[in-house]
Scaffold this motif. Structure first.
Motif, short mmCIF file in Angstrom:
data_model
loop_
_atom_site.label_atom_id
_atom_site.label_comp_id
_atom_site.label_asym_id
_atom_site.label_seq_id
_atom_site.Cartn_x
_atom_site.Cartn_y
_atom_site.Cartn_z
N PHE A 12 0.90 -1.16 0.00
CA PHE A 12 0.00 0.00 0.00
C PHE A 12 0.92 1.20 0.00
CE2 PHE A 12 -2.67 -3.14 2.32
CZ PHE A 12 -3.80 -3.13 1.51
N ARG A 15 4.16 1.14 2.04
CA ARG A 15 4.06 0.13 3.09
C ARG A 15 3.89 -1.28 2.52
NH1 ARG A 15 3.61 0.46 8.49
NH2 ARG A 15 3.34 -1.68 9.20
N ALA A 17 2.54 -4.48 3.30
CA ALA A 17 1.64 -5.08 4.31
C ALA A 17 1.81 -6.60 4.35
CB ALA A 17 0.20 -4.72 4.00
N PRO A 36 0.25 -9.98 15.55
CA PRO A 36 -0.09 -8.72 16.21
C PRO A 36 -0.88 -7.79 15.29
CG PRO A 36 2.28 -8.85 15.75
CD PRO A 36 1.69 -10.17 15.37
N ASN A 37 -1.41 -6.73 15.84
CA ASN A 37 -2.13 -5.72 15.04
C ASN A 37 -1.23 -5.26 13.90
OD1 ASN A 37 -3.47 -4.41 18.07
ND2 ASN A 37 -4.61 -5.52 16.55
N ALA A 39 -0.24 -6.99 11.36
CA ALA A 39 0.66 -8.04 10.83
C ALA A 39 0.39 -8.37 9.37
CB ALA A 39 0.53 -9.30 11.68
N GLY A 40 -0.83 -8.11 8.92
CA GLY A 40 -1.18 -8.43 7.53
C GLY A 40 -2.22 -9.53 7.40
N LYS A 41 -2.88 -9.88 8.50
CA LYS A 41 -3.86 -10.98 8.47
C LYS A 41 -5.08 -10.64 7.61
CE LYS A 41 -4.40 -10.75 12.90
NZ LYS A 41 -3.52 -9.59 13.19
N THR A 42 -5.68 -9.49 7.90
CA THR A 42 -6.89 -9.11 7.15
C THR A 42 -6.56 -8.93 5.67
OG1 THR A 42 -7.91 -8.12 9.08
CG2 THR A 42 -8.70 -7.34 6.95
N THR A 43 -5.42 -8.30 5.39
CA THR A 43 -5.02 -8.10 3.99
C THR A 43 -4.89 -9.46 3.29
OG1 THR A 43 -3.85 -6.12 4.69
CG2 THR A 43 -3.29 -6.99 2.53
N GLN A 82 -13.56 -8.41 9.04
CA GLN A 82 -13.40 -7.83 10.37
C GLN A 82 -14.52 -6.81 10.66
OE1 GLN A 82 -9.33 -6.73 10.91
NE2 GLN A 82 -9.55 -6.29 13.07
N GLU A 159 -11.47 -12.56 12.81
CA GLU A 159 -11.78 -12.26 14.21
C GLU A 159 -13.26 -12.48 14.52
OE1 GLU A 159 -10.15 -8.78 15.99
OE2 GLU A 159 -8.51 -8.68 14.56
N HIS A 191 -7.26 -13.00 17.95
CA HIS A 191 -6.26 -12.51 18.90
C HIS A 191 -6.34 -13.31 20.20
CE1 HIS A 191 -4.64 -9.18 16.66
NE2 HIS A 191 -5.86 -8.82 16.31
#
Ligand SMILES: Nc1ncnc2c1ncn2[C@@H]1O[C@H](COP(=O)(O)OP(=O)(O)OP(=O)(O)O)[C@@H](O)[C@H]1O
Ligand SMILES: [Mg+2]
Length: 307
Positions: A12, A15, A17, A36-37, A39-43, A82, A159, A191
């Motif tokens: 992005f 960045r 991601a 962690p927040n 980290a690239g999970k949702t992406t 999410q 999540e 998490h």
């Protein structure tokens, strides 16, 4: 393989991601993405679902390249992102009806499926209340029900239990297990390490857009740490004097004043600390090592400790 992510990166702007990430999700498993927040999970999940395009690399779902044929892939999977995507003015029943029509369900199958999902997610007491008047937990349950409308072979849950009360979380875990027993492959992020440990056959720990390790939760625990944990308060300046002479293999992790020591047999360490403390009986917690410890050890993050 149900999902094959091969050397995928996502940028992005400046960045990165997701950074050259590869994953394989076999059929029928519950696979957890932890990290962690940021980290690239949702992406990663969004790329698997085909709403975000990778900058490089390929993703196959059911053996189909998602970039080539996203419609076929999407008709066979379900996703709860999410952020809930709900029509606020409509009730759960009406939301399910709209979504069922989108999946080309017709009466009487449509009403039958709506009834099943309302029962499955225990939404019947609120089935006709506009979504905007529902609590966050009920909205989440509806979002999950929507993702199951098309009886997906692969269910992606980002999540799923964040914000749910403990009883609803437990109920949702058992629903996820039922789906899995029926042959559905589940790919989720969480998490809650206890959730991952209970539900997931396999977890991948992601940090900075890369997989830093993956495997069965129990294997990760043994490979990175050890079976038992002794936990106690100890000022950083006291640590080396206290543990001086400890020769058995162990790993240490500190979060603020709290020191965690991982080892195969806690008795040796307990005796050592009792001897060091002499008459003073410091409070020691002895417990089995869990996935949360592995997560902290691998990612170096905790809310208290920071990066
Ligand atoms: N649309 C976007 N535009 C710009 N940056 C983005 C976008 N989406 C995600 N990012 C960035 O990509 C990185 C990974 O975000 P992502 O949402 O995938 O993390 P996550 O692992 O799901 O985190 P969390 O646990 O907080 O949900 C973050 O630095 C985020 O700021
Ligand atoms: Mg996320």
């Amino acid at each position: 393989m149900i999902v094959e992510v091969s050397s995928v990166s996502k940028r992005f702007g400046l960045r990165l991601a997701v950074d050259d990430l590869s994953l394989e999700v076999p059929s029928g498993v519950c696979f957890g993405l932890l990290g962690p927040n940021g980290a690239g999970k949702t992406t990663t999940l969004r790329m698997i679902y085909g709403v975000t395009r990778p900058s490089s690399g390929t993703i196959r779902v059911f053996g189909i390249d998602i970039a080539r044929d996203p419609r076929t892939v999407r008709s066979r999977l379900g996703v709860t992102l999410q952020q809930n995507v709900l029509i606020e003015a409509l009730s759960p029943e009406e939301n399910l009806r709209v979504f069922g029509r989108y999946h080309l369900l017709r009466e009487p199958e449509l009403s039958r499926r709506i009834g099943e999902l309302i029962a499955f997610l225990e939404l019947s007491s609120h089935a006709t209340v506009p979504v905007k008047h529902l609590s966050g937990g009920f909205q989440r349950r509806l979002a999950i029900a929507l993702s199951m409308m098309n009886r997906p072979e692969l269910l992606i849950l980002d999540e799923p239990t964040t914000g749910l009360d403990p009883a609803v979380r437990l109920a949702l875990w058992s629903r996820i297990r039922e789906l899995q027993a029926g042959g559905t492959t589940v790919l989720l992020t969480t998490h809650y390490m206890d959730e991952a440990q209970r539900l997931c056959d396999h977890v991948a720990i992601i940090s900075g857009g890369k997989v830093i390790d993956e495997g069965k939760p129990s294997d990760l625990i043994v490979n990175h740490l050890a079976r038992e944990t002794v936990e106690f308060d100890c000022a950083p300046e006291e640590e080396s004097a206290m543990l001086n002479g400890v020769s058995f293999p162990s790993h240490r992790l500190r979060v603020g004043r709290r020191l965690m020591i991982y080892l195969d047999d806690a008795t040796l360490l307990i005796n050592h600390i009792r001897h060091y403390d002499q008459g003073d009986r410091r409070a020691l917690v002895v417990r089995p090592t869990n996935l949360e410890d592995v997560f902290l050890a691998l990612t170096g993050t905790s809310l208290e400790g920071g990066q």
